[in-house]
Design an enzyme around this catalytic site. Structure first.
Site, PDB file in Angstrom:
ATOM      1  N   GLY A  72       1.935  -4.666   9.648  1.00  0.00           N
ATOM      2  CA  GLY A  72       1.370  -4.937   9.597  1.00  0.00           C
ATOM      3  C   GLY A  72       0.969  -6.131   9.424  1.00  0.00           C
ATOM      4  O   GLY A  72      -0.463  -6.163  10.041  1.00  0.00           O
ATOM      5  N   THR A  73       1.921  -6.933  10.440  1.00  0.00           N
ATOM      6  CA  THR A  73       0.587  -7.875  11.397  1.00  0.00           C
ATOM      7  C   THR A  73       0.021  -7.106  12.494  1.00  0.00           C
ATOM      8  O   THR A  73      -1.126  -8.031  12.983  1.00  0.00           O
ATOM      9  CB  THR A  73       2.493  -8.889  12.127  1.00  0.00           C
ATOM     10  N   ASN A 152      -0.218 -11.903  -1.774  1.00  0.00           N
ATOM     11  CA  ASN A 152       1.318 -12.050  -2.205  1.00  0.00           C
ATOM     12  C   ASN A 152       1.784 -12.999  -2.652  1.00  0.00           C
ATOM     13  O   ASN A 152       3.146 -12.400  -3.155  1.00  0.00           O
ATOM     14  CB  ASN A 152       1.552 -11.555  -0.433  1.00  0.00           C
ATOM     15  N   GLN A 180      -0.034  -5.246   0.820  1.00  0.00           N
ATOM     16  CA  GLN A 180       0.458  -5.295  -1.096  1.00  0.00           C
ATOM     17  C   GLN A 180      -0.079  -4.492  -1.962  1.00  0.00           C
ATOM     18  O   GLN A 180       0.580  -4.388  -3.134  1.00  0.00           O
ATOM     19  CB  GLN A 180       0.241  -7.010  -1.673  1.00  0.00           C
ATOM     20  N   SER A 200       1.921  -1.444   5.548  1.00  0.00           N
ATOM     21  CA  SER A 200       2.993  -1.596   5.816  1.00  0.00           C
ATOM     22  C   SER A 200       4.141  -1.251   5.127  1.00  0.00           C
ATOM     23  O   SER A 200       4.643  -1.158   3.957  1.00  0.00           O
ATOM     24  CB  SER A 200       3.538  -3.089   6.003  1.00  0.00           C
ATOM     25  N   GLY A 201       4.800  -0.222   6.283  1.00  0.00           N
ATOM     26  CA  GLY A 201       5.846   0.478   5.361  1.00  0.00           C
ATOM     27  C   GLY A 201       6.941  -0.472   4.924  1.00  0.00           C
ATOM     28  O   GLY A 201       7.614   0.428   3.346  1.00  0.00           O
ATOM     29  N   CYS A 326       7.552 -16.211   4.227  1.00  0.00           N
ATOM     30  CA  CYS A 326       7.646 -16.452   5.718  1.00  0.00           C
ATOM     31  C   CYS A 326       7.644 -18.314   5.971  1.00  0.00           C
ATOM     32  O   CYS A 326       7.607 -18.117   6.823  1.00  0.00           O
ATOM     33  CB  CYS A 326       6.084 -15.864   6.575  1.00  0.00           C
TER      34      CYS A 326
HETATM   35  C1  LIG Z   1       4.293  -8.342   4.760  1.00  0.00           C
HETATM   36  C2  LIG Z   1       3.103  -8.929   4.588  1.00  0.00           C
HETATM   37  C3  LIG Z   1       2.300  -8.530   6.025  1.00  0.00           C
HETATM   38  C4  LIG Z   1       3.297  -8.366   7.346  1.00  0.00           C
HETATM   39  O1  LIG Z   1       3.665  -6.999   7.688  1.00  0.00           O
HETATM   40  P1  LIG Z   1       4.332  -6.904   8.720  1.00  0.00           P
HETATM   41  O2  LIG Z   1       4.732  -5.652   8.442  1.00  0.00           O
HETATM   42  O3  LIG Z   1       5.923  -7.503   7.595  1.00  0.00           O
HETATM   43  O4  LIG Z   1       4.213  -7.337   9.456  1.00  0.00           O
HETATM   44  C5  LIG Z   1       1.098  -8.827   6.074  1.00  0.00           C
HETATM   45  N1  LIG Z   1      -0.002  -8.689   4.761  1.00  0.00           N
HETATM   46  C6  LIG Z   1       0.659  -8.915   3.875  1.00  0.00           C
HETATM   47  C7  LIG Z   1      -0.561  -9.386   2.606  1.00  0.00           C
HETATM   48  C8  LIG Z   1       2.349  -9.294   4.065  1.00  0.00           C
HETATM   49  O5  LIG Z   1       3.002  -9.020   2.358  1.00  0.00           O
END
Ligand SMILES: *Cc1c(COP(=O)(O)O)cnc(C)c1O
Length: 393
Positions: A72-73, A152, A180, A200-201, A326
């Site tokens: 996701g990042t 989130n 999410q 994100s997986g 985080c």
């Molecule tokens: C967990 C999360 C991310 C980050 O995703 P990663 O795969 O851990 O880098 C980004 N945005 C939201 C809303 C998240 O909950």
């Protein structure tokens, strides 16, 4: 007793089917998808199937609109930088005060180092976007609107399809951090004007370190990772084939079970909230109760310190979280709850329970069994409890 895991917005357990699907790609099917021999062709076929599985979950029109990333990042960083780099005349971005740090930290960095103007749209007490503020923020220099699909911390859902249309009316691109939402909310991107979407997986029972960025066909794009011609030149680096296959399997499972799961997960979540509210006084459910994820309960316990509460729950074998995993541990009050102007007294005791398809009724019963006692004990130790000044005046 087996532990109770209610922190699925931080990460989910990798599904056994996902692991089984991944295993051969660590052993006999280790080829590089770019190689022209049979080993390469097998790997390329695995990636191709996974791309179709993700496409199908998203309801995207074309499989090549899916670009695999490390999570996701990276997807969020890629989308924002791509939108700025591909539209040199546009130097502003519009986002919200409640985004994940993967958006907010980059926006702050770009503001400081590149002279990008960042408009941060606020939310109301229930976490709903200030639509007037949003309209005012859009302008002829807006390169990108980046607004999350689901928050989130509170689970609040934003009307991203409508926001994308408004962004387009201003000539801007629209990106959504749907980390999410993917696998939890049905979506059909081909019927929307969303240009880019991050997923994100590990938030949908897939592996960590793999994700994807959806990039609508025809949307201007600049890669973040420059290197080989992988992903049609949009993301250099040898493909994480086991991770990609795992993400594909997770997407396939989510697509199969999403609709049936949603109902019973929501029932369990509501049972948790109703149980807490009926057994424990002076607590509040936070977020937009009419528009939120089925799995998320954000509950503020007045006159209690969230960190102490989480510690006691952890000792009782129950894993929950305060706000963004985080940000927790930093002693910083949640930026999401602050943006909602939740009173500090309530923020102090706010914790998040996030459920998944792995959650059962027995898990909820365990929480309802132990929580009243824990909150009661913490309160009797707190001077705040003696005074009992109302948090929401
Ligand atoms: C967990 C999360 C991310 C980050 O995703 P990663 O795969 O851990 O880098 C980004 N945005 C939201 C809303 C998240 O909950």
């Amino acid at each position: 007793m087996s532990p109770v895991y209610l922190d699925n917005n931080a990460t989910t357990a990798t599904d056994a089917e996902v692991i089984a699907a991944m295993l051969p790609w660590f052993t006999e099917r280790y080829g590089n998808p770019s190689s022209s021999h049979a080993f390469g062709a097998t790997a390329a076929e695995g990636v191709r199937l996974a791309r179709r599985q993700v496409q199908s979950l998203l309801g995207a029109a074309h499989d090549h609109e899916v670009v695999f990333t490390s999570g996701g990042t990276e997807s969020n960083n890629t989308a924002i930088l791509s939108a700025l780099d591909s539209q040199p005349g546009r130097t502003e971005i519009v986002t919200t005060a409640v985004e994940h740090p993967a958006v907010l930290a980059l926006a702050a960095h770009l503001e400081k180092t590149r002279g990008v103007t960042v408009h941060t749209v606020g939310v109301d007490g229930e976490g709903r976007l200030d639509l007037d503020d949003f309209e005012r923020a859009l302008g002829p220099r807006t390169a990108l609107v980046s607004i999350m699909w689901a928050n989130n911390e509170t689970g609040t859902l934003f009307p991203v399809a409508a926001l994308a249309r408004q962004a387009h009316a201003a000539g801007a691109l629209f990106h959504t951090d749907a980390v999410q939402a993917v696998g939890r909310v049905p979506m059909r991107l081909r019927d929307t004007e969303i240009d880019m979407l991050s997923l994100s997986g590990h938030k949908l029972h897939g592996p960590k370190g793999i994700g994807a960025l959806y990039v609508r066909k025809g949307v201007p794009f600049r890669p973040l990772m420059r290197g080989g011609r992988q992903e049609r030149g949009r993301r250099g680096g040898t493909e994480n084939v086991p991770g990609i296959v795992g993400l594909g399997a997770a997407a396939d499972l989510a697509a199969r079970y999403l609709e049936t799961e949603r109902g019973w997960i929501e029932d369990l979540r509501d049972r948790l909230e109703q149980g807490v509210l009926s057994r424990i006084g002076h607590c509040h459910v936070l977020g937009d109760l009419d528009h939120r994820l089925a799995n998320t309960a954000c509950i503020a316990f007045d006159y209690v310190d969230a960190d102490a509460l989480l510690l006691m729950l952890d000792r009782a074998g129950i894993a929950a979280s305060s706000g963004s995993a985080c940000a927790s541990g930093t002693m910083e009050p949640s930026h999401v709850l602050r943006a909602m102007r939740v009173p500090v007294g309530a923020i102090r005791g706010a914790i998040r329970f996030s459920l998944s398809r792995d959650t059962g009724g027995a898990d909820i019963d365990r929480v309802l069994d132990v929580l009243p006692d824990i909150v009661g004990r913490l309160r009797t130790q707190s001077p705040l409890w003696r005074d009992r000044v109302p948090t929401f005046a």
